[in-house]
Design a protein around this motif. Structure first.
Motif, PDB file in Angstrom:
ATOM      1  N   TRP A  85      33.234  69.104  21.240  1.00  0.00           N
ATOM      2  CA  TRP A  85      32.032  68.402  20.791  1.00  0.00           C
ATOM      3  C   TRP A  85      31.872  67.031  21.447  1.00  0.00           C
ATOM      4  CZ3 TRP A  85      28.803  71.303  18.060  1.00  0.00           C
ATOM      5  CH2 TRP A  85      29.313  72.360  17.300  1.00  0.00           C
ATOM      6  N   SER A  86      32.591  66.763  22.530  1.00  0.00           N
ATOM      7  CA  SER A  86      32.645  65.416  23.098  1.00  0.00           C
ATOM      8  C   SER A  86      31.269  64.866  23.494  1.00  0.00           C
ATOM      9  CB  SER A  86      33.584  65.389  24.299  1.00  0.00           C
ATOM     10  OG  SER A  86      33.160  66.315  25.286  1.00  0.00           O
ATOM     11  N   GLU A  87      30.461  65.681  24.192  1.00  0.00           N
ATOM     12  CA  GLU A  87      29.151  65.187  24.645  1.00  0.00           C
ATOM     13  C   GLU A  87      28.232  64.903  23.462  1.00  0.00           C
ATOM     14  OE1 GLU A  87      27.278  67.446  27.661  1.00  0.00           O
ATOM     15  OE2 GLU A  87      29.046  67.536  28.952  1.00  0.00           O
ATOM     16  N   LEU A  88      28.265  65.774  22.475  1.00  0.00           N
ATOM     17  CA  LEU A  88      27.449  65.554  21.289  1.00  0.00           C
ATOM     18  C   LEU A  88      27.920  64.305  20.539  1.00  0.00           C
ATOM     19  CD1 LEU A  88      25.368  66.247  19.150  1.00  0.00           C
ATOM     20  CD2 LEU A  88      26.964  67.942  18.219  1.00  0.00           C
ATOM     21  N   SER A  89      29.225  64.164  20.370  1.00  0.00           N
ATOM     22  CA  SER A  89      29.754  62.999  19.652  1.00  0.00           C
ATOM     23  C   SER A  89      29.370  61.700  20.342  1.00  0.00           C
ATOM     24  CB  SER A  89      31.277  63.102  19.534  1.00  0.00           C
ATOM     25  OG  SER A  89      31.649  64.197  18.727  1.00  0.00           O
ATOM     26  N   GLN A  90      29.467  61.671  21.669  1.00  0.00           N
ATOM     27  CA  GLN A  90      29.121  60.464  22.399  1.00  0.00           C
ATOM     28  C   GLN A  90      27.634  60.144  22.257  1.00  0.00           C
ATOM     29  OE1 GLN A  90      31.512  58.386  24.174  1.00  0.00           O
ATOM     30  NE2 GLN A  90      29.727  57.155  23.623  1.00  0.00           N
ATOM     31  N   ALA A  91      26.806  61.177  22.271  1.00  0.00           N
ATOM     32  CA  ALA A  91      25.363  60.961  22.109  1.00  0.00           C
ATOM     33  C   ALA A  91      25.034  60.434  20.718  1.00  0.00           C
ATOM     34  CB  ALA A  91      24.613  62.267  22.378  1.00  0.00           C
ATOM     35  N   ILE A  92      25.752  60.918  19.697  1.00  0.00           N
ATOM     36  CA  ILE A  92      25.520  60.442  18.335  1.00  0.00           C
ATOM     37  C   ILE A  92      25.955  58.983  18.205  1.00  0.00           C
ATOM     38  CG2 ILE A  92      26.284  60.690  15.942  1.00  0.00           C
ATOM     39  CD1 ILE A  92      26.330  63.711  16.384  1.00  0.00           C
ATOM     40  N   VAL A  93      27.111  58.661  18.776  1.00  0.00           N
ATOM     41  CA  VAL A  93      27.581  57.277  18.745  1.00  0.00           C
ATOM     42  C   VAL A  93      26.552  56.360  19.403  1.00  0.00           C
ATOM     43  CG1 VAL A  93      29.330  55.694  19.627  1.00  0.00           C
ATOM     44  CG2 VAL A  93      30.030  57.885  18.643  1.00  0.00           C
ATOM     45  N   ASN A  94      25.948  56.832  20.495  1.00  0.00           N
ATOM     46  CA  ASN A  94      24.944  56.043  21.216  1.00  0.00           C
ATOM     47  C   ASN A  94      23.555  56.141  20.596  1.00  0.00           C
ATOM     48  OD1 ASN A  94      26.938  55.409  23.065  1.00  0.00           O
ATOM     49  ND2 ASN A  94      26.361  57.024  24.505  1.00  0.00           N
ATOM     50  N   LYS A  95      23.415  56.990  19.572  1.00  0.00           N
ATOM     51  CA  LYS A  95      22.135  57.260  18.920  1.00  0.00           C
ATOM     52  C   LYS A  95      21.088  57.741  19.929  1.00  0.00           C
ATOM     53  CE  LYS A  95      22.770  54.457  14.809  1.00  0.00           C
ATOM     54  NZ  LYS A  95      22.172  53.554  13.825  1.00  0.00           N
ATOM     55  N   ASP A  96      21.555  58.534  20.877  1.00  0.00           N
ATOM     56  CA  ASP A  96      20.672  59.171  21.864  1.00  0.00           C
ATOM     57  C   ASP A  96      20.376  60.575  21.329  1.00  0.00           C
ATOM     58  OD1 ASP A  96      19.440  60.416  24.007  1.00  0.00           O
ATOM     59  OD2 ASP A  96      20.771  59.536  25.517  1.00  0.00           O
ATOM     60  N   TRP A  97      19.345  60.692  20.466  1.00  0.00           N
ATOM     61  CA  TRP A  97      19.124  61.928  19.727  1.00  0.00           C
ATOM     62  C   TRP A  97      18.608  63.054  20.622  1.00  0.00           C
ATOM     63  CZ3 TRP A  97      22.053  61.143  15.993  1.00  0.00           C
ATOM     64  CH2 TRP A  97      22.103  59.906  15.342  1.00  0.00           C
TER      65      TRP A  97
END
Length: 378
Positions: free
Chosen positions: A306-318
């Protein structure tokens, strides 16, 4: 590989007020109301597909693992040092309470993919989890401490249901804690999670937990008490319970307190009261695990899946988060179609799994001991 792994901080006593742990999109309550607007009360929402704005940057598998390896005190060693079966049961009660953590309202972990794993070490304790079933979702845990000669086996199946004003996640399955030096096995269940939407949003742990030592017949019974509908009273995160000798039915101790502060036991013979659990000492100041050996991280590791999804969530890049989640889910569908075309049945790698209507799910580890992990926590 190391740069791809996102290891979010564990749930701790500071979780609810920690700005670094706030991954929620704006207007989250309004979004929740919209999400459940067409869901009927009583519906099983275990297969409900949440948009990434409702996800925290970790899977449920990692959340289960944190309950075991993320503690500021070595509570398992303390259990082993108990001089009597009653001393050890009281310490097991305290350890069981430590596995209950404050959660973030409005966001949920990912539903783990089939075969997803989580492998972390803390000192001599090695913890391994595997998602052994996807429909229904079933997670298995095996943890061993060869120095203390302690072993843990969990098998969990969570069924969340929408009640109309809340979602209650019923946690089915049992937990076993084995103290091999003492020849004792403790069996217990876990409280349910109540996510209240009306009238005041929030999370509660609710329900009855039974902790039984199979060899000594000592039993602890705990009740996790939910607040009143309008949050009146002082029963926020309250625990009440007792310890009895099941053979004689004698009441030995009364248990009382709050799982996010302190819990005490009262000796029924001499009325002595002592603190057995202090949340501030056990689940505060917790840090995320770190990757010590990136090359040894399994491809099935949840923080890598889930690394790419987790990083996007941390960055709030929905927008990126939506695409990343679709990629993981489509990959799972492709693997399922491939198995079906070949007539193959998926078999867990680390556990033997069985199911019966009477006993439910049972997960037995294949290996006697869990190896050291490339991901560690201090």
């Amino acid at each position: 590989m190391e740069t791809k792994i996102v290891l979010a901080r564990p749930f701790s006593l500071e979780s609810e007020s920690d700005p670094d742990a706030n991954y929620k999109a704006p207007n989250i309550l309004r979004r929740i109301l919209s999400l459940f607007s067409n869901v009927r009360p009583g519906s099983d929402v275990s297969c409900f597909k949440l948009p990434p704005v409702f996800n925290m940057p970790k899977s449920e598998l990692q959340c289960y693992g944190e309950c075991v390896y993320s503690t500021a005190l070595d509570m398992l060693s303390n259990i082993n040092r108990g001089n009597t079966p009653l001393d050890r049961l009281i310490s097991v009660v305290a350890w069981s309470i430590s596995t209950v953590r404050p959660l973030w309202f409005g966001v949920a972990p990912y539903n783990p993919t089939l075969g997803e794993t989580h492998h972390v070490s803390k000192g001599n304790l090695n913890v391994l989890l595997e998602q052994v079933s996807h429909h229904p979702p079933v997670s298995a845990l095996h943890a061993t401490d060869d120095k203390e000669n302690i072993e843990m086996i969990w098998c969990h199946s969570t069924v969340p249901k929408f009640t109309g004003t809340s979602v209650e996640a019923h946690v089915h399955g049992k937990r076993q804690l084995k103290l091999h030096n003492h020849g004792e096995t403790y069996e217990m269940n876990a409280p349910n999670l109540l996510i209240r939407i009306f009238p005041i949003p929030g999370n509660d742990n609710v329900g009855d937990v039974s902790i039984r030592c199979l060899e000594t017949n000592l039993v602890a019974e705990l009740s996790y008490i939910s607040q009143s509908f309008f949050r009146f009273g002082t029963n926020r995160r309250q625990i009440k319970g007792k310890i009895i000798d099941s053979l004689s039915a004698k009441l030995l101790y009364k248990i009382e307190g709050h799982w996010d502060s302190t819990v005490t036991v009262k000796n029924t013979d001499n009325a002595e009261v002592r603190v057995i659990y202090d949340a501030n000492e056990v689940i505060s100041g917790l840090q995320a695990p770190i990757v010590m050996d990136p090359e040894s991280v399994w491809p099935t590791e949840t923080t890598l899946v889930w690394s790419e999804l987790s990083q996007a969530i941390v960055n709030k890049d929905w927008e990126k988060a939506t695409e990343a989640k679709k990629t993981v889910e489509e990959r799972q569908r492709e693997l399922q179609r491939e198995r079906e075309s070949k007539g193959k049945t998926w078999i867990p790698k680390h556990f033997r799994v069985s199911y019966s209507k009477e006993e439910g799910w049972d997960c037995s580890p294949i290996q006697k001991s869990v190896p050291n992990a490339p991901i560690v926590t201090l």
